[in-house]
Write an enzyme that holds these catalytic residues in place. Structure first.
Site, short mmCIF file in Angstrom:
data_model
loop_
_atom_site.label_atom_id
_atom_site.label_comp_id
_atom_site.label_asym_id
_atom_site.label_seq_id
_atom_site.Cartn_x
_atom_site.Cartn_y
_atom_site.Cartn_z
CG ASN A 61 -0.40 -0.18 2.53
OD1 ASN A 61 0.60 -0.88 2.69
ND2 ASN A 61 -0.99 0.44 3.53
CB CYS A 72 -5.46 -1.17 -1.42
SG CYS A 72 -6.73 -0.32 -0.47
CD GLU A 74 -5.64 -5.76 -1.00
OE1 GLU A 74 -5.04 -4.67 -0.92
OE2 GLU A 74 -6.37 -6.19 -0.10
CB CYS A 114 -9.24 -4.04 -3.29
SG CYS A 114 -7.90 -2.86 -3.00
N1 THU Z 1 -5.20 -1.39 2.73
C1 THU Z 1 -4.70 -2.24 1.78
O1 THU Z 1 -3.66 -1.97 1.19
N2 THU Z 1 -5.37 -3.37 1.53
C2 THU Z 1 -6.46 -3.80 2.22
O2 THU Z 1 -6.97 -4.88 1.95
C3 THU Z 1 -7.04 -2.95 3.27
C4 THU Z 1 -6.43 -1.62 3.45
C5 THU Z 1 -4.44 -0.18 3.05
C6 THU Z 1 -5.07 1.13 2.68
C7 THU Z 1 -4.40 2.06 3.66
O3 THU Z 1 -3.13 2.43 3.15
C8 THU Z 1 -4.18 1.20 4.89
O4 THU Z 1 -4.23 -0.14 4.44
C9 THU Z 1 -5.20 1.43 5.98
O5 THU Z 1 -6.48 1.29 5.51
#
Ligand code: THU
Length: 156
Positions: A61, A72, A74, A114
């Site tokens: 992320n 994110c 993903e 996502c």
């Molecule tokens: N985040 C992800 O990268 N993937 C997920 O499945 C959930 C959330 C990130 C977004 C943000 O940078 C941090 O986690 C907190 O939400």
């Protein structure tokens, strides 16, 4: 008429119960989460994708001071794969995270945005792929299709 939608998934108490190829994806996702840029949430996420050519694509992320501008793990990985390997199919997506934002027993479940992208990846490649989510307590939750995660996804 009343209708019902149900979803199916498998839960393993320990991700080390996964087969060797899946464990390799977990380790890769765990390594890449160290590259997360998450100064605002302090929640680091790593995603790994196994492609049909055997390539493993990684993402973490990436946040921004203008919060919605971040992305994110993903989607970082899926968009990288779409850009660099447009002719390959995704066979497995694995996601893992570290941080206090969620309890260690909470299933690390991809956000709604996502999921929409994950579903469209399946639609584009016309093949379902597995999604492995590793929680901070070490348990693994496995779905056989991204579409299971977003019933009634927009546009489907
Ligand atoms: N985040 C992800 O990268 N993937 C997920 O499945 C959930 C959330 C990130 C977004 C943000 O940078 C941090 O986690 C907190 O939400």
């Amino acid at each position: 008429m009343e209708k019902k939608i149900s979803i199916e998934y498998t839960q393993l108490a320990d991700w080390k119960e996964l087969n060797e190829a899946d464990q390799k994806l977990v380790v890769a996702a765990e390594n890449i989460l160290k590259s997360a840029y998450a100064p605002y949430s302090r929640f680091s996420v790593g995603a790994s994708l196994l492609l049909s050519n055997g390539e493993i694509v990684l993402g973490s992320n990436q946040e921004n001071i203008a919060y919605p501008s971040g992305l994110c793990a993903e989607r970082v990985a899926l968009f990288y794969a779409g850009s660099n390997f447009p002719n390959e199919t995704v066979e497995t997506l694995c996601v893992i995270a570290k941080g206090d934002l969620v309890d260690i027993d909470t299933i690390l479940s991809p956000c709604g945005g996502c999921r929409q992208v994950m579903v469209e990846t399946e639609m584009r490649q016309q093949t379902a792929y597995r999604v492995i989510m590793v929680s901070q307590n070490g348990s693994a939750t496995i779905f056989n299709s991204a579409t299971q995660l977003l019933p009634l996804a927009f546009g489907v």
